[in-house]
Design a protein around this motif. Structure first.
Motif, PDB file in Angstrom:
ATOM      1  N   LEU A   1       0.826  -1.205   0.000  1.00  0.00           N
ATOM      2  CA  LEU A   1       0.000   0.000   0.000  1.00  0.00           C
ATOM      3  C   LEU A   1       0.866   1.263   0.000  1.00  0.00           C
ATOM      4  O   LEU A   1       0.547   2.243  -0.675  1.00  0.00           O
ATOM      5  CB  LEU A   1      -0.937  -0.018   1.203  1.00  0.00           C
ATOM      6  CG  LEU A   1      -2.093   0.958   1.190  1.00  0.00           C
ATOM      7  CD1 LEU A   1      -2.931   0.808  -0.073  1.00  0.00           C
ATOM      8  CD2 LEU A   1      -2.968   0.752   2.412  1.00  0.00           C
ATOM      9  N   SER A   2       1.973   1.217   0.701  1.00  0.00           N
ATOM     10  CA  SER A   2       2.883   2.364   0.740  1.00  0.00           C
ATOM     11  C   SER A   2       3.477   2.646  -0.640  1.00  0.00           C
ATOM     12  O   SER A   2       3.545   3.797  -1.073  1.00  0.00           O
ATOM     13  CB  SER A   2       4.001   2.097   1.751  1.00  0.00           C
ATOM     14  OG  SER A   2       4.944   3.130   1.722  1.00  0.00           O
TER      15      SER A   2
ATOM     16  N   ALA B   1       2.177   1.803  -3.508  1.00  0.00           N
ATOM     17  CA  ALA B   1       1.076   2.276  -4.351  1.00  0.00           C
ATOM     18  C   ALA B   1       0.713   3.732  -4.026  1.00  0.00           C
ATOM     19  O   ALA B   1       0.441   4.520  -4.927  1.00  0.00           O
ATOM     20  CB  ALA B   1      -0.142   1.374  -4.170  1.00  0.00           C
ATOM     21  N   ARG B   2       0.740   4.092  -2.748  1.00  0.00           N
ATOM     22  CA  ARG B   2       0.433   5.484  -2.367  1.00  0.00           C
ATOM     23  C   ARG B   2       1.469   6.450  -2.930  1.00  0.00           C
ATOM     24  O   ARG B   2       1.128   7.542  -3.377  1.00  0.00           O
ATOM     25  CB  ARG B   2       0.357   5.614  -0.853  1.00  0.00           C
ATOM     26  CG  ARG B   2      -0.932   5.114  -0.281  1.00  0.00           C
ATOM     27  CD  ARG B   2      -1.039   5.385   1.200  1.00  0.00           C
ATOM     28  NE  ARG B   2      -2.300   4.861   1.706  1.00  0.00           N
ATOM     29  CZ  ARG B   2      -2.424   4.162   2.815  1.00  0.00           C
ATOM     30  NH1 ARG B   2      -1.371   3.936   3.579  1.00  0.00           N
ATOM     31  NH2 ARG B   2      -3.583   3.702   3.199  1.00  0.00           N
ATOM     32  N   ASN B   3       2.747   6.055  -2.898  1.00  0.00           N
ATOM     33  CA  ASN B   3       3.790   6.902  -3.487  1.00  0.00           C
ATOM     34  C   ASN B   3       3.554   7.088  -4.975  1.00  0.00           C
ATOM     35  O   ASN B   3       3.736   8.174  -5.515  1.00  0.00           O
ATOM     36  CB  ASN B   3       5.173   6.312  -3.240  1.00  0.00           C
ATOM     37  CG  ASN B   3       5.632   6.500  -1.824  1.00  0.00           C
ATOM     38  OD1 ASN B   3       5.178   7.394  -1.124  1.00  0.00           O
ATOM     39  ND2 ASN B   3       6.533   5.642  -1.384  1.00  0.00           N
TER      40      ASN B   3
ATOM     41  N   VAL C   1       0.623   6.943  -6.556  1.00  0.00           N
ATOM     42  CA  VAL C   1      -0.554   7.791  -6.719  1.00  0.00           C
ATOM     43  C   VAL C   1      -0.189   9.246  -6.459  1.00  0.00           C
ATOM     44  O   VAL C   1      -0.651  10.149  -7.142  1.00  0.00           O
ATOM     45  CB  VAL C   1      -1.706   7.315  -5.801  1.00  0.00           C
ATOM     46  CG1 VAL C   1      -2.839   8.309  -5.775  1.00  0.00           C
ATOM     47  CG2 VAL C   1      -2.198   5.945  -6.247  1.00  0.00           C
ATOM     48  N   LEU C   2       0.689   9.487  -5.485  1.00  0.00           N
ATOM     49  CA  LEU C   2       1.155  10.834  -5.173  1.00  0.00           C
ATOM     50  C   LEU C   2       1.814  11.473  -6.383  1.00  0.00           C
ATOM     51  O   LEU C   2       1.604  12.637  -6.691  1.00  0.00           O
ATOM     52  CB  LEU C   2       2.174  10.748  -4.039  1.00  0.00           C
ATOM     53  CG  LEU C   2       1.976  11.654  -2.833  1.00  0.00           C
ATOM     54  CD1 LEU C   2       2.882  11.235  -1.713  1.00  0.00           C
ATOM     55  CD2 LEU C   2       2.080  13.090  -3.143  1.00  0.00           C
TER      56      LEU C   2
ATOM     57  N   GLU D   1      -6.492   4.734  -7.571  1.00  0.00           N
ATOM     58  CA  GLU D   1      -6.382   4.739  -6.121  1.00  0.00           C
ATOM     59  C   GLU D   1      -5.353   3.688  -5.711  1.00  0.00           C
ATOM     60  O   GLU D   1      -5.215   2.659  -6.369  1.00  0.00           O
ATOM     61  CB  GLU D   1      -7.729   4.409  -5.484  1.00  0.00           C
ATOM     62  CG  GLU D   1      -8.792   5.457  -5.710  1.00  0.00           C
ATOM     63  CD  GLU D   1      -8.489   6.763  -4.981  1.00  0.00           C
ATOM     64  OE1 GLU D   1      -7.962   6.718  -3.858  1.00  0.00           O
ATOM     65  OE2 GLU D   1      -8.805   7.822  -5.544  1.00  0.00           O
ATOM     66  N   ALA D   2      -4.656   3.924  -4.625  1.00  0.00           N
ATOM     67  CA  ALA D   2      -3.630   3.000  -4.142  1.00  0.00           C
ATOM     68  C   ALA D   2      -4.235   1.626  -3.841  1.00  0.00           C
ATOM     69  O   ALA D   2      -3.617   0.587  -4.136  1.00  0.00           O
ATOM     70  CB  ALA D   2      -2.951   3.571  -2.903  1.00  0.00           C
ATOM     71  N   GLU D   3      -5.429   1.611  -3.285  1.00  0.00           N
ATOM     72  CA  GLU D   3      -6.070   0.338  -2.945  1.00  0.00           C
ATOM     73  C   GLU D   3      -6.353  -0.485  -4.195  1.00  0.00           C
ATOM     74  O   GLU D   3      -6.252  -1.713  -4.184  1.00  0.00           O
ATOM     75  CB  GLU D   3      -7.366   0.575  -2.157  1.00  0.00           C
ATOM     76  CG  GLU D   3      -7.148   1.116  -0.753  1.00  0.00           C
ATOM     77  CD  GLU D   3      -6.871   2.627  -0.706  1.00  0.00           C
ATOM     78  OE1 GLU D   3      -6.997   3.316  -1.740  1.00  0.00           O
ATOM     79  OE2 GLU D   3      -6.514   3.105   0.376  1.00  0.00           O
TER      80      GLU D   3
ATOM     81  N   CYS E   1       2.521  -0.347 -10.942  1.00  0.00           N
ATOM     82  CA  CYS E   1       2.623   1.121 -10.865  1.00  0.00           C
ATOM     83  C   CYS E   1       3.331   1.677 -12.100  1.00  0.00           C
ATOM     84  O   CYS E   1       2.868   2.645 -12.711  1.00  0.00           O
ATOM     85  CB  CYS E   1       3.366   1.538  -9.600  1.00  0.00           C
ATOM     86  SG  CYS E   1       2.436   1.275  -8.078  1.00  0.00           S
TER      87      CYS E   1
END
Length: 149
Positions: free
Chosen positions: A2-3, A5-7, A9-10, A16-18, A53
């Motif tokens: 998740l981390s 994926a969040r990076n 998305v940022l 969405e990261a999820e 990603c």
């Protein structure tokens, strides 16, 4: 996962990261069903997440480029073109902070879509060195981008 994926998305927006994590877990599940030999499931899951990603980033980049080259005639043309121009300026600024070698490797990898093996054959440099250079350049770019947000 998740981390990572969040990076992504940022940096890129988009999914969405999820959603990225779910896609990665689905791919991992399919590998398990096919009796894919794996030493470390967690490491493989992270690698799949990173690859997803990168794949989405490249697809997003290509979609943006096609809007420019196809002379998109929709109602949001000005917005799209303004966003693309802003991204070009940010990218140029960030790329200017990199070394010539970092820029060259990123260009070959991201713009030309070359594999690490192809870059190594072209440049005569070890694949591990190229991978390390690209990784450090991406980290440097991410830090600069976060500073601009």
């Amino acid at each position: 996962m998740l981390s990572v994926a969040r990076n992504f998305v940022l940096v890129s927006g988009g999914l969405e990261a999820e959603d990225i994590v779910q896609e990665a877990l689905l791919a991992l599940w399919e590998l398990v069903e096919q009796d894919y030999p794996m030493r470390d499931a967690e490491l493989l899951a992270m690698k799949i997440t990173k690859n997803i990603c990168v794949s989405h980033y490249r697809k997003l980049h290509l979609d943006t480029q096609s809007l420019i080259h196809d002379n998109y005639m929709g109602g949001t043309e000005a917005t799209v073109l303004t966003d693309v121009e802003d991204l070009k300026k940010i990218r140029k600024s960030i790329y200017a902070s990199l070394t010539n070698t970092q820029r060259e490797y990123l260009h070959l990898r991201n713009e030309k879509g070359m594999s690490l093996d192809e870059i190594a054959n072209l440049t005569g440099k070890p694949k591990t060195s190229i991978k390390s250079t690209i990784s450090s350049a991406r980290k440097q770019m991410l830090n600069l981008l976060k500073g601009q947000l």
